[in-house]
Design a protein around this motif. Structure first.
Motif, PDB file in Angstrom:
ATOM      1  N   VAL A   1      50.433 -27.399 -26.254  1.00 26.36           N
ATOM      2  CA  VAL A   1      50.077 -26.261 -27.211  1.00 26.36           C
ATOM      3  C   VAL A   1      50.130 -24.867 -26.649  1.00 26.36           C
ATOM      4  O   VAL A   1      50.696 -24.553 -25.247  1.00 26.36           O
ATOM      5  CB  VAL A   1      47.995 -26.699 -25.701  1.00 26.36           C
ATOM      6  N   PRO A   2      50.222 -24.153 -27.457  1.00 25.04           N
ATOM      7  CA  PRO A   2      51.090 -22.702 -27.089  1.00 25.04           C
ATOM      8  C   PRO A   2      50.496 -21.766 -25.633  1.00 25.04           C
ATOM      9  O   PRO A   2      49.062 -22.303 -25.492  1.00 25.04           O
ATOM     10  CB  PRO A   2      50.625 -21.490 -27.614  1.00 25.04           C
ATOM     11  N   CYS A   3      51.962 -21.281 -25.414  1.00 22.71           N
ATOM     12  CA  CYS A   3      50.596 -20.745 -23.815  1.00 22.71           C
ATOM     13  C   CYS A   3      50.213 -19.030 -24.104  1.00 22.71           C
ATOM     14  O   CYS A   3      50.580 -18.149 -24.717  1.00 22.71           O
ATOM     15  CB  CYS A   3      52.479 -20.399 -22.860  1.00 22.71           C
ATOM     16  N   ASP A   4      48.889 -19.286 -23.440  1.00 22.10           N
ATOM     17  CA  ASP A   4      48.143 -18.042 -23.669  1.00 22.10           C
ATOM     18  C   ASP A   4      48.015 -17.260 -22.417  1.00 22.10           C
ATOM     19  O   ASP A   4      46.968 -17.970 -21.303  1.00 22.10           O
ATOM     20  CB  ASP A   4      47.216 -18.229 -24.381  1.00 22.10           C
ATOM     21  N   TRP A   5      48.715 -16.486 -21.803  1.00 21.30           N
ATOM     22  CA  TRP A   5      48.469 -15.538 -20.764  1.00 21.30           C
ATOM     23  C   TRP A   5      47.041 -14.849 -20.402  1.00 21.30           C
ATOM     24  O   TRP A   5      46.827 -14.073 -19.463  1.00 21.30           O
ATOM     25  CB  TRP A   5      49.330 -14.809 -19.903  1.00 21.30           C
ATOM     26  N   GLY A   6      46.453 -14.986 -22.020  1.00 20.83           N
ATOM     27  CA  GLY A   6      45.039 -14.040 -21.434  1.00 20.83           C
ATOM     28  C   GLY A   6      44.835 -12.465 -21.376  1.00 20.83           C
ATOM     29  O   GLY A   6      43.635 -12.762 -20.605  1.00 20.83           O
ATOM     30  N   LEU A   7      46.069 -11.804 -21.392  1.00 20.09           N
ATOM     31  CA  LEU A   7      46.342 -10.778 -20.789  1.00 20.09           C
ATOM     32  C   LEU A   7      45.371  -9.281 -21.953  1.00 20.09           C
ATOM     33  O   LEU A   7      45.263  -9.903 -23.531  1.00 20.09           O
ATOM     34  CB  LEU A   7      47.159 -10.439 -21.123  1.00 20.09           C
ATOM     35  N   ASP A   8      45.416  -8.967 -21.474  1.00 21.32           N
ATOM     36  CA  ASP A   8      44.492  -7.387 -22.340  1.00 21.32           C
ATOM     37  C   ASP A   8      44.902  -6.651 -22.187  1.00 21.32           C
ATOM     38  O   ASP A   8      44.997  -5.561 -21.281  1.00 21.32           O
ATOM     39  CB  ASP A   8      42.914  -7.184 -21.444  1.00 21.32           C
ATOM     40  N   LEU A   9      45.971  -6.339 -23.142  1.00 20.36           N
ATOM     41  CA  LEU A   9      46.898  -5.098 -23.600  1.00 20.36           C
ATOM     42  C   LEU A   9      46.289  -3.892 -24.266  1.00 20.36           C
ATOM     43  O   LEU A   9      46.962  -2.986 -24.221  1.00 20.36           O
ATOM     44  CB  LEU A   9      47.764  -5.724 -24.500  1.00 20.36           C
ATOM     45  N   THR A  10      44.718  -3.979 -24.655  1.00 15.65           N
ATOM     46  CA  THR A  10      44.406  -2.704 -25.111  1.00 15.65           C
ATOM     47  C   THR A  10      44.076  -1.864 -23.890  1.00 15.65           C
ATOM     48  O   THR A  10      44.461  -0.393 -24.050  1.00 15.65           O
ATOM     49  CB  THR A  10      42.618  -2.648 -24.685  1.00 15.65           C
ATOM     50  N   ASP A  11      44.020  -2.250 -22.114  1.00 22.50           N
ATOM     51  CA  ASP A  11      44.859  -0.961 -21.549  1.00 22.50           C
ATOM     52  C   ASP A  11      46.449  -0.127 -21.536  1.00 22.50           C
ATOM     53  O   ASP A  11      46.740   1.032 -20.986  1.00 22.50           O
ATOM     54  CB  ASP A  11      44.909  -1.364 -20.215  1.00 22.50           C
ATOM     55  N   GLY A  12      47.273  -1.001 -22.943  1.00 18.27           N
ATOM     56  CA  GLY A  12      48.658  -0.576 -23.090  1.00 18.27           C
ATOM     57  C   GLY A  12      49.146  -0.310 -21.765  1.00 18.27           C
ATOM     58  O   GLY A  12      49.358  -1.376 -21.093  1.00 18.27           O
ATOM     59  N   PRO A  13      50.145   0.536 -21.176  1.00 16.78           N
ATOM     60  CA  PRO A  13      50.772   0.369 -19.964  1.00 16.78           C
ATOM     61  C   PRO A  13      50.580   0.464 -18.715  1.00 16.78           C
ATOM     62  O   PRO A  13      50.750   0.809 -17.506  1.00 16.78           O
ATOM     63  CB  PRO A  13      51.698   2.424 -20.118  1.00 16.78           C
TER      64      PRO A  13
ATOM     65  N   VAL B   1      55.307  -8.843 -24.476  1.00 15.88           N
ATOM     66  CA  VAL B   1      55.965  -7.719 -23.907  1.00 15.88           C
ATOM     67  C   VAL B   1      56.743  -7.806 -23.167  1.00 15.88           C
ATOM     68  O   VAL B   1      57.104  -8.667 -22.299  1.00 15.88           O
ATOM     69  CB  VAL B   1      54.675  -7.767 -22.512  1.00 15.88           C
ATOM     70  N   LEU B   2      57.185  -6.263 -23.484  1.00 18.46           N
ATOM     71  CA  LEU B   2      58.591  -6.074 -22.916  1.00 18.46           C
ATOM     72  C   LEU B   2      59.282  -6.221 -21.652  1.00 18.46           C
ATOM     73  O   LEU B   2      59.927  -6.798 -21.401  1.00 18.46           O
ATOM     74  CB  LEU B   2      59.466  -4.295 -23.185  1.00 18.46           C
ATOM     75  N   ILE B   3      58.311  -5.804 -21.418  1.00 12.06           N
ATOM     76  CA  ILE B   3      58.258  -6.418 -19.617  1.00 12.06           C
ATOM     77  C   ILE B   3      58.851  -7.617 -19.165  1.00 12.06           C
ATOM     78  O   ILE B   3      59.568  -8.270 -18.268  1.00 12.06           O
ATOM     79  CB  ILE B   3      57.807  -5.747 -18.380  1.00 12.06           C
ATOM     80  N   SER B   4      58.213  -8.444 -19.781  1.00 14.49           N
ATOM     81  CA  SER B   4      58.242  -9.651 -19.603  1.00 14.49           C
ATOM     82  C   SER B   4      58.990 -10.715 -20.049  1.00 14.49           C
ATOM     83  O   SER B   4      59.212 -11.604 -19.778  1.00 14.49           O
ATOM     84  CB  SER B   4      56.815 -10.662 -20.614  1.00 14.49           C
ATOM     85  N   ALA B   5      59.861  -9.949 -21.752  1.00 16.25           N
ATOM     86  CA  ALA B   5      61.415 -10.324 -21.880  1.00 16.25           C
ATOM     87  C   ALA B   5      61.716 -10.268 -20.683  1.00 16.25           C
ATOM     88  O   ALA B   5      62.851 -11.449 -20.535  1.00 16.25           O
ATOM     89  CB  ALA B   5      61.305  -9.698 -23.076  1.00 16.25           C
ATOM     90  N   LEU B   6      61.855  -8.794 -19.548  1.00 18.92           N
ATOM     91  CA  LEU B   6      62.847  -8.630 -18.701  1.00 18.92           C
ATOM     92  C   LEU B   6      62.797  -9.558 -17.602  1.00 18.92           C
ATOM     93  O   LEU B   6      63.963 -10.031 -17.140  1.00 18.92           O
ATOM     94  CB  LEU B   6      62.918  -7.521 -18.259  1.00 18.92           C
ATOM     95  N   VAL B   7      61.624 -10.384 -17.668  1.00 18.28           N
ATOM     96  CA  VAL B   7      61.463 -11.323 -16.678  1.00 18.28           C
ATOM     97  C   VAL B   7      62.249 -12.336 -16.872  1.00 18.28           C
ATOM     98  O   VAL B   7      62.377 -13.369 -16.494  1.00 18.28           O
ATOM     99  CB  VAL B   7      60.117 -11.296 -15.670  1.00 18.28           C
ATOM    100  N   GLN B   8      61.482 -12.785 -18.414  1.00 21.05           N
ATOM    101  CA  GLN B   8      61.886 -14.386 -19.150  1.00 21.05           C
ATOM    102  C   GLN B   8      64.021 -13.778 -18.680  1.00 21.05           C
ATOM    103  O   GLN B   8      63.789 -15.331 -18.758  1.00 21.05           O
ATOM    104  CB  GLN B   8      61.826 -14.237 -20.138  1.00 21.05           C
ATOM    105  N   PHE B   9      64.408 -12.881 -19.300  1.00 16.73           N
ATOM    106  CA  PHE B   9      65.950 -12.962 -19.177  1.00 16.73           C
ATOM    107  C   PHE B   9      66.329 -12.999 -17.151  1.00 16.73           C
ATOM    108  O   PHE B   9      67.859 -13.533 -17.220  1.00 16.73           O
ATOM    109  CB  PHE B   9      66.690 -11.885 -19.272  1.00 16.73           C
ATOM    110  N   ALA B  10      65.104 -12.396 -16.885  1.00 19.88           N
ATOM    111  CA  ALA B  10      65.810 -12.958 -15.143  1.00 19.88           C
ATOM    112  C   ALA B  10      65.762 -13.600 -14.348  1.00 19.88           C
ATOM    113  O   ALA B  10      66.856 -14.777 -14.130  1.00 19.88           O
ATOM    114  CB  ALA B  10      64.637 -12.270 -14.022  1.00 19.88           C
ATOM    115  N   ASN B  11      64.991 -14.880 -15.165  1.00 20.19           N
ATOM    116  CA  ASN B  11      64.633 -16.776 -14.843  1.00 20.19           C
ATOM    117  C   ASN B  11      65.427 -17.101 -15.799  1.00 20.19           C
ATOM    118  O   ASN B  11      66.704 -17.988 -14.927  1.00 20.19           O
ATOM    119  CB  ASN B  11      63.061 -17.002 -15.460  1.00 20.19           C
TER     120      ASN B  11
END
Length: 187
Positions: A78-90, A142-152
């Motif tokens: 099934v898809p991975c959904d972290w359940g993040l609320d991005l309405t808070d922006g940064p 989210v950009l910072i999540s992509a950076l963690v992906q690249f680190a992993n």
């Protein structure tokens, strides 16, 4: 609805219809509560090329249950959904990112441990779990999540390169196939 079941070679069966993010959060929650001294011992020492000592050998197996769940995240259907609320922006909270990177760093240590003990298949599974976790962590786009992906991804690639000579050809092929079939990159 039907429940998807994955069977392992050891006869263990588990559900594959669970959101991988939930499995990862459960795995994070099961990480051992190491003292600062033990954490620093594992994660600040240079272990490459060394015979692992008794303290290391006592600490690293305590991550078994976390990796059991991380490995299941690879098999989730099934898809991975972290359940993040991005309405808070940064200001949005992204609690899994540091834990995901630490999982890859732990996979590095566990790979050394597995290989020193003649378990290349276990090393393979831990590396593929850390790689898939990195891919899943960026599912939120989210950009910072992509950076963690690249680190992993970089950690896993480094571990493979460092231990290439210790991995049997069949295991290397399985690692290659696992990397190719990993979840897509988030960005």
């Amino acid at each position: 609805g039907a429940v998807a079941i994955q069977s392992l070679s050891a006869g263990e069966a588990f559900r594959t219809d669970i959101n991988p993010a939930l499995l990862y959060h459960q795995g994070f929650a099961l990480r051992p509560e190491l003292s600062q001294a033990d954490h620093d011992y594992l994660f600040t020492n240079e272990w490459r090329g060394r015979v692992l000592d008794e303290r290391f050998l006592a600490l690293i197996p305590t991550y078994k249950n976390s990796f059991k769940l991380f490995r299941r995240g690879v098999k989730a259907q099934v898809p991975c959904d972290w359940g993040l609320d991005l309405t808070d922006g940064p200001e949005a909270l992204l609690p899994g990112l540091a834990k995901a990177k630490l999982a890859a760093q732990t996979a590095r240590l566990r790979t050394m441990w597995h290989l020193q003990n003649g378990r290349p298949e276990e090393a393979r599974d831990d590396l593929l779990a850390a790689f898939a976790l990195g891919r899943h962590v960026s599912a939120d786009r989210v950009l910072i999540s992509a950076l963690v992906q690249f680190a992993n991804e970089n950690i896993v690639a480094s571990v493979i390169a460092e231990n290439f000579y210790q991995l049997p050809p069949d295991t290397l092929t399985q690692i290659s196939d696992g990397l190719k079939s990993a979840p897509p990159q988030g960005l």
